[in-house]
Design an enzyme around this catalytic site. Structure first.
Site, PDB file in Angstrom:
ATOM      1  N   ASP A  48      88.314   9.416  14.859  1.00 40.69           N
ATOM      2  CA  ASP A  48      88.319   7.998  15.024  1.00 40.69           C
ATOM      3  C   ASP A  48      87.083   7.175  14.836  1.00 40.69           C
ATOM      4  OD1 ASP A  48      87.086   8.118  17.226  1.00 40.69           O
ATOM      5  OD2 ASP A  48      88.370   7.100  19.129  1.00 40.69           O
ATOM      6  N   SER A  49      86.307   7.640  14.908  1.00 38.02           N
ATOM      7  CA  SER A  49      85.299   7.142  13.501  1.00 38.02           C
ATOM      8  C   SER A  49      85.153   6.616  11.993  1.00 38.02           C
ATOM      9  CB  SER A  49      84.616   8.518  12.968  1.00 38.02           C
ATOM     10  OG  SER A  49      84.703   9.904  12.907  1.00 38.02           O
ATOM     11  N   ASP A  87      92.269  12.345  16.357  1.00 41.22           N
ATOM     12  CA  ASP A  87      91.698  12.146  17.880  1.00 41.22           C
ATOM     13  C   ASP A  87      93.040  10.802  18.103  1.00 41.22           C
ATOM     14  OD1 ASP A  87      89.395  11.952  18.695  1.00 41.22           O
ATOM     15  OD2 ASP A  87      88.090  11.327  17.442  1.00 41.22           O
ATOM     16  N   LYS A 117      92.637  15.812  19.937  1.00 32.99           N
ATOM     17  CA  LYS A 117      91.821  15.860  20.512  1.00 32.99           C
ATOM     18  C   LYS A 117      91.732  14.088  21.543  1.00 32.99           C
ATOM     19  CE  LYS A 117      87.426  15.049  18.170  1.00 32.99           C
ATOM     20  NZ  LYS A 117      86.890  13.053  19.142  1.00 32.99           N
ATOM     21  N   GLU A 119      88.726  12.569  24.194  1.00 40.85           N
ATOM     22  CA  GLU A 119      87.300  12.265  25.056  1.00 40.85           C
ATOM     23  C   GLU A 119      87.336  11.656  26.595  1.00 40.85           C
ATOM     24  OE1 GLU A 119      84.963   8.979  23.472  1.00 40.85           O
ATOM     25  OE2 GLU A 119      84.816   9.031  21.612  1.00 40.85           O
ATOM     26  N   GLU A 186      79.041  16.455  22.035  1.00 44.20           N
ATOM     27  CA  GLU A 186      77.940  15.416  21.553  1.00 44.20           C
ATOM     28  C   GLU A 186      77.052  14.886  21.241  1.00 44.20           C
ATOM     29  OE1 GLU A 186      80.586  11.669  19.258  1.00 44.20           O
ATOM     30  OE2 GLU A 186      78.753  11.229  18.474  1.00 44.20           O
TER      31      GLU A 186
HETATM   32  O1  KIV Z   1      85.260  10.693  15.855  1.00 39.15           O
HETATM   33  C1  KIV Z   1      84.951  11.650  14.889  1.00 39.15           C
HETATM   34  O2  KIV Z   1      84.284  11.318  13.786  1.00 39.15           O
HETATM   35  C2  KIV Z   1      84.770  12.176  16.139  1.00 39.15           C
HETATM   36  C3  KIV Z   1      82.937  13.106  16.100  1.00 39.15           C
HETATM   37  C4  KIV Z   1      81.641  12.596  16.133  1.00 39.15           C
HETATM   38  C5  KIV Z   1      83.499  14.350  16.583  1.00 39.15           C
HETATM   39  O3  KIV Z   1      85.228  12.702  17.347  1.00 39.15           O
END
Ligand code: KIV
Length: 282
Positions: A48-49, A87, A117, A119, A186
């Protein structure tokens, strides 16, 4: 079924046991997925970056399931060998177990991801279990959690004292027991990350968490030096900011001074046709 060389959770578990370290990078589109595949990366994360490094948001919060599905589709077309992890965006798995299952299933079925993934610590264990029980491989993400940054405040290393480090370790154990196949740590102190890596069975993938994790992940744009600013723990392996700015500036200058396009970039009419055209125009 076609034979596949896809990286699987089992392969990552074998790597934790015998090495080498696991390599993971983010990517958000087809060309960078192909390049990550060519470079032999084990995992591509459609993080989600994308919200910050591609879409220009300040945080990952505005990123939607539609966004991640769109980018995952492109990555999955380019990545035949690396595991593609999508994500789960902010609030796409918190409302109910059904919501989490529906959104994760979409990222797998429509997006083409191999895993998702999410959080969160021990409080997310029931969600991880529901997904894992449904056959969806889940990578957990603890330590600094960017989706919660506005609640938790500044961008600070996690696990700086024994109590907070023990709490992160408990989160990792709960997520592993719930069925997560791997966990991202992280911005966790190196000592805490080492303790977690030695305690849990699943592989740990660190970002800003020192050298003792079973693998490392970096955001592609930080790794390639696309922006002038990057987190303190990121190492730029290239300076694309300079390379791309130089190329664009040269292009601008060449167009302005009519150096581009040159003869080799130009197509011509068949012999005699240009004269005929002139006569037609009268
Ligand atoms: O969204 C992302 O890029 C991440 C990484 C920082 C692991 O979750």
């Amino acid at each position: 079924m076609k034979p596949t060389h896809k990286v699987t959770p089992q392969k990552l578990w074998n790597m934790k046991a015998t090495g080498p370290k696991i390599t993971m990078v983010t990517a958000y589109d087809y060309p960078t997925a192909i390049l990550a595949e060519r470079a032999g990366l084990d995992i591509i994360l459609v993080g989600d970056s994308v919200g910050m490094v591609v879409l220009g948001h300040d945080t990952p919060v505005p990123v939607t399931v539609d966004d991640i599905t769109h980018h995952t589709k492109a990555v999955a077309r380019g990545a035949k060998t690396p595991m593609v992890v999508a994500d789960m965006p902010f609030m796409s798995y918190h409302i109910s177990r059904e919501q989490a299952l529906t959104n994760a299933a979409r990222l797998i079925q429509e997006g083409g991801a191999d895993a998702v993934k999410l959080e969160g610590g021990a409080e997310m264990a029931p969600t991880v279990k529901a997904l894992a029980d449904a056959g969806i491989p889940v990578m957990a993400h603890i330590g600094l959690m960017p989706q919660r940054a506005s609640v938790e405040g500044s961008f600070r290393a996690q696990g700086r004292d024994a109590d907070t480090a023990a709490a992160i370790l408990q989160d990792a154990e709960a997520l592993g027991d719930a069925g997560a196949f791997s966990v991202v740590l992280e911005f966790v102190t190196a000592e805490a990350a080492e303790a977690i890596t030695k305690t849990v069975e699943m592989p740990t993938i660190g970002i800003g968490s020192g050298p003792h994790c079973d693998g490392q992940v970096l955001v592609l744009h930080d790794l390639l030096g696309v922006y002038e600013e990057a987190p303190p723990f990121a190492r730029p392996y290239a300076d694309l900011n300079t390379v791309i700015t130089k190329a664009l500036t040269e292009y601008r200058d060449d167009v302005r001074s009519a150096k581009y396009p040159g003869e080799k970039h130009t197509v011509h009419m068949k012999p005699g046709e240009a004269e005929k055209l002139k006569k037609k125009k009268g």
